[in-house]
Design a protein around this motif. Structure first.
Motif, mmCIF file in Angstrom:
data_model
loop_
_atom_site.group_PDB
_atom_site.id
_atom_site.type_symbol
_atom_site.label_atom_id
_atom_site.label_comp_id
_atom_site.label_asym_id
_atom_site.label_seq_id
_atom_site.Cartn_x
_atom_site.Cartn_y
_atom_site.Cartn_z
ATOM 1 N N VAL A 114 0.824 -0.944 0.098
ATOM 2 C CA VAL A 114 -0.145 0.112 -0.101
ATOM 3 C C VAL A 114 0.955 1.307 -0.028
ATOM 4 C CG1 VAL A 114 -1.785 1.358 1.355
ATOM 5 C CG2 VAL A 114 -1.985 -1.123 1.150
ATOM 6 N N TYR A 127 -3.717 7.524 -7.348
ATOM 7 C CA TYR A 127 -3.983 7.492 -5.704
ATOM 8 C C TYR A 127 -4.611 9.143 -5.317
ATOM 9 C CZ TYR A 127 -3.500 6.314 -0.746
ATOM 10 O OH TYR A 127 -4.146 5.882 0.401
ATOM 11 N N LEU A 146 -9.159 6.464 -7.128
ATOM 12 C CA LEU A 146 -9.562 4.968 -6.580
ATOM 13 C C LEU A 146 -9.027 4.175 -5.841
ATOM 14 C CD1 LEU A 146 -11.887 2.754 -7.028
ATOM 15 C CD2 LEU A 146 -10.564 1.952 -9.325
ATOM 16 N N LEU A 147 -7.508 4.259 -5.956
ATOM 17 C CA LEU A 147 -6.606 3.472 -5.200
ATOM 18 C C LEU A 147 -6.604 3.792 -3.674
ATOM 19 C CD1 LEU A 147 -3.421 2.877 -7.484
ATOM 20 C CD2 LEU A 147 -5.326 1.421 -6.853
ATOM 21 N N HIS A 148 -7.047 5.281 -3.455
ATOM 22 C CA HIS A 148 -7.032 6.033 -2.235
ATOM 23 C C HIS A 148 -8.000 5.390 -1.467
ATOM 24 C CE1 HIS A 148 -7.532 8.813 1.009
ATOM 25 N NE2 HIS A 148 -8.871 9.106 0.688
ATOM 26 N N TRP A 149 -9.273 5.404 -2.198
ATOM 27 C CA TRP A 149 -10.619 4.867 -1.602
ATOM 28 C C TRP A 149 -10.322 3.411 -1.342
ATOM 29 C CZ3 TRP A 149 -12.936 8.347 0.761
ATOM 30 C CH2 TRP A 149 -12.694 9.428 0.251
ATOM 31 N N ALA A 150 -9.909 2.633 -2.011
ATOM 32 C CA ALA A 150 -9.579 1.225 -1.569
ATOM 33 C C ALA A 150 -8.698 0.928 -0.627
ATOM 34 C CB ALA A 150 -8.923 0.403 -2.879
ATOM 35 N N ALA A 151 -7.566 1.608 -0.376
ATOM 36 C CA ALA A 151 -6.530 1.804 0.712
ATOM 37 C C ALA A 151 -7.459 2.270 1.962
ATOM 38 C CB ALA A 151 -5.355 2.551 0.407
ATOM 39 N N THR A 152 -8.079 3.071 1.808
ATOM 40 C CA THR A 152 -8.872 3.919 2.945
ATOM 41 C C THR A 152 -9.925 2.727 3.372
ATOM 42 O OG1 THR A 152 -8.553 6.191 2.169
ATOM 43 C CG2 THR A 152 -10.270 5.758 3.812
ATOM 44 N N GLY A 153 -10.609 2.264 2.424
ATOM 45 C CA GLY A 153 -11.690 1.158 3.040
ATOM 46 C C GLY A 153 -10.982 -0.082 3.672
ATOM 47 N N LEU A 154 -9.525 -0.332 3.126
ATOM 48 C CA LEU A 154 -9.079 -1.501 3.916
ATOM 49 C C LEU A 154 -8.533 -0.863 5.363
ATOM 50 C CD1 LEU A 154 -7.494 -4.182 4.166
ATOM 51 C CD2 LEU A 154 -5.385 -3.092 3.074
ATOM 52 N N SER A 157 -11.408 -0.901 7.728
ATOM 53 C CA SER A 157 -11.950 -2.147 7.904
ATOM 54 C C SER A 157 -10.977 -2.777 9.113
ATOM 55 C CB SER A 157 -11.969 -3.248 6.758
ATOM 56 O OG SER A 157 -12.850 -2.872 5.750
#
Length: 683
Positions: A114, A127, A146-154, A157
């Motif tokens: 990440v 990002y 998009l990659l930011h929101w994927a990393a932020t979602g991870l 969680s």
């Protein structure tokens, strides 16, 4: 350029800067936490969150291009905060996830992937992107990709996993944890601003998490630190616990405590020794066991006390662990030990009274215990024999080899009995003994789980049988001499009687025949006497034996001796009784007698049946029946000078069957005689 921040910008910078300063200031306090794992996780969380907050402040004030660098570094440090948070939550709640090598390696891999995506944004631009903006103040606005929101979602969680662990602990602890629950919830509050930034133009799109961490740190380290420490000490489990302050006064207690010890209800602020003196007494006792009654049942609790400190602030937690099962077993063992000691005294008295000795051997044949009575028996003191090989009491090597042969069944888990075993006394005299050996098992293995592998020694119970052996030897010699002489003389009488039968007539011939028959009966008596001597052991070891092969062998011998006899057998093919091989002698005696004295032609019917807990073998013939005198002898088990049976056959049968825990009876009818043997079934 130097941005014009205005009031709104100054507020943002101040909030993040203050959050960073608070986090770093709290590190010194966190370093005083006595649990090393919790301390390490909390310090790491404060350091990463504080750095992240200060980098966000720098992002607003640094000129281009340094604000971009500050933001990217902040992204990496901010993602590290997630793993510090998980480490802290795992350690605080008593879990082991933070020590799991596989999870740590996986976490490092995810972190590196990440972070590499974040720091290489200048290459791919997926990002985030930046634009200069003046609303609500002049700064470099970030537009997340998009990659930011994927990393932020991870990240969110993973953070929720930590929150779940904390709230689960708060609920299970049984304490009033509302204040700690609110503080923990502050960590998640900044998420609201993160979401609002997507829809409200006046809210800047930037991660607000460091603010929540700072609020959490102030609350748990400076405001509710005692409760924070008490909850951590009772992490996991359902133990009853009471939280005390430095003066020993009750500050709080778990909900389970109120159920078991209702005296604590409403006693907050009072000293524990005033409210629950039995608990403080148990704490000061040697075994620390509290005996109390719950729902009408006696329960036992192990009372322990522990103290956790955070700097100069400490919290004492008194815990009660339910050990009812263990303590009940311990008390039962104590009672058993007392009873066993009483029984041992009784056994010693019995052994002394019966002049018997007890020996214990290890698996190598070395004496480990000798009863005191051995000194009168063999001349050795127990001290002289203890630690010696058993061969020291054997006359020669052949006897030692014989001893090991007798020990083999014991090492397989069986008991064994030997009669007339020779031992040598200290003075060199040979004595003869009756020995019974049993295995000694490892005491830690329960009876139902024992195997030969659990045998740790052998116990031998020994009785002096020298005098009996001498008597039996004398009787045996007399028996053999009498039988030998009697047979020789009766053979001569029989021969002369047969010669007279051939020469005499009428009454004189009948008298000669009577002489021969009488001599034959006397010869039969000598054979019965020999069989009785061969079976003189009164208490043989019984074992399960199938009676059918025993009967088949006996019938074959009778049919060879009496070709005209007709023998029939009814019953199951397999009938197992708890008996001994000597039973075959009794069966042979009865069947032979039935064939010899049966009608012409003789007929013998044998019925085998299982009757409850016994095995019955009924042997019927078609002869004239045994006399009333013989039946009386059999039923009364007596033979006086006035009442004598005509032979020893029935005595032999009775002797054998009763020595095998069996019974025998006879019934006479017009059709003949039925002799029934009753034997026990295997248990």
């Amino acid at each position: 350029m130097s941005p014009s921040l205005g009031i709104v910008g100054q507020v943002y910078i101040s909030i993040f800067a203050l959050s960073g300063i608070v986090c770093f200031a709290a590190i010194r306090r966190a370093q005083k936490f006595d649990n090393p794992d919790v301390r390490r996780g909390l310090v790491w969380l404060l350091a990463t969150a504080g750095s992240w907050a200060l980098l966000k402040s720098a992002y607003f004030v640094l000129p281009s291009p340094f604000e971009r660098v500050s933001y990217i570094i902040g992204l990496a440090v901010g993602f590290a905060t997630v793993w510090a948070w998980l480490y802290f939550c795992s350690a605080y709640t008593g879990q082991d996830y933070h020590r799991n090598k596989s999870l740590r390696q996986l976490s490092a891999a995810v972190f590196l992937v990440v972070v590499s995506v974040k720091v290489t944004n200048w290459i791919h631009g997926l990002y985030f992107t930046t634009t200069e903006t003046t609303t609500p103040f002049e700064y470099l606005a970030i537009e997340h990709g998009l990659l930011h929101w994927a990393a932020t979602g991870l990240a969110y969680s993973l953070s929720m996993i930590g929150l779940f662990m904390l709230f689960q602990l708060f609920q299970e602890s049984g304490y009033d944890t509302r204040s700690l629950g609110v503080l923990t919830g502050l960590i998640a509050v900044p998420v609201i601003f993160d979401i609002a930034a997507l829809f409200i133009p006046g809210v800047i799109e930037i991660i607000y998490a460091p603010i929540g961490v700072a609020a959490f740190a102030v609350g748990v380290l400076f405001v509710f630190e005692r409760r924070f420490l008490a909850i951590q000490r009772t992490a996991r489990g359902d133990d009853i616990s009471i939280y005390l302050d430095e003066s020993g006064s009750i500050r709080d207690y778990s909900s389970a405590t109120a159920e078991i010890l209702p005296e604590v209800v409403g006693a907050t602020g009072n000293r524990l020794d005033d409210v629950l003196p039995a608990v403080t007494d148990a704490l000061d006792s040697e075994n620390q066991i509290l005996d109390c009654e719950n729902s009408g049942k006696q329960r036992f609790y192990f009372v322990s006390s522990s103290t956790v400190k955070l700097g100069d602030v400490g919290a004492q937690v008194v815990q009660l662990s339910d050990v009812t099962k263990t303590e009940s077993q311990r008390q039962e063992l104590v009672e058993r030990e007392q009873k066993l000691n009483e029984q041992n005294e009784l056994y010693r008295a019995v052994i002394d009274a019966s002049f018997a000795s007890v020996f214990r051997l290890d698996l190598d044949g070395m004496f480990t215990f000798i009863s005191p009575s051995v000194e009168d028996f063999l001349g050795y003191t127990p001290v002289e024999l203890e630690g010696q090989q058993m061969s020291v009491t054997h006359p020669d090597e052949e006897i030692t080899e014989r001893a090991w042969n007798q020990i083999e069944p014991i090492l397989r888990g069986e008991s064994n009995r030997v009669h007339g075993f020779p031992l040598e006394t200290k003075s060199g005299r040979t004595v003869y003994t009756d020995v019974r050996g049993v295995p000694i098992y490892n005491a830690e293995v329960s009876v139902e789980k024992r195997t030969p592998d659990d045998i740790v020694g052998i116990q031998l119970m020994v009785r002096d049988a020298t005098a009996r052996r001498q008597r039996e030897g004398l009787i045996s010699v007399i028996n053999r001499v009498l039988r030998h002489n009697l047979r020789n003389k009766m053979s001569i009488i029989t021969s002369y009687a047969e010669m007279l039968e051939a020469k005499l007539e009428e009454d004189d011939e009948d008298k000669a025949t009577h002489i021969r028959d009488t001599a034959d009966r006397l010869l039969d008596l000598t054979e019965s006497a020999q069989k009785i001597e061969e079976n003189r052991e009164l208490s043989p070891e019984l074992e399960p034996i199938n009676l059918r092969p025993m009967l088949d062998r006996t019938i074959s011998q009778v049919e060879m001796q009496y070709p005209d006899v007709s023998v029939t057998v009814t019953g199951p093919e397999t009938v197992v009784a708890q008996t001994h091989k000597r039973l075959e002698t009794a069966l042979s005696e009865i069947i032979d007698n039935a064939a010899k004295h049966g009608d012409t032609p003789p007929s013998v019917d044998i019925e085998m049946r299982v009757d409850g807990t016994q095995i019955a073998v009924a042997i019927s013939d078609n002869g004239p029946g045994i006399s009333e005198m013989e039946r009386d002898v059999l039923e009364s088990n007596t033979e006086t000078q006035l009442v004598h049976g005509e032979g020893l056959g029935l005595w032999l049968v009775f002797w054998i069957v009763t020595s095998l825990d069996g019974e025998v009876d006879a019934a006479v009818s017009p059709e003949g005689t039925t002799v029934t043997i009753w034997l026990p079934k295997p248990s």
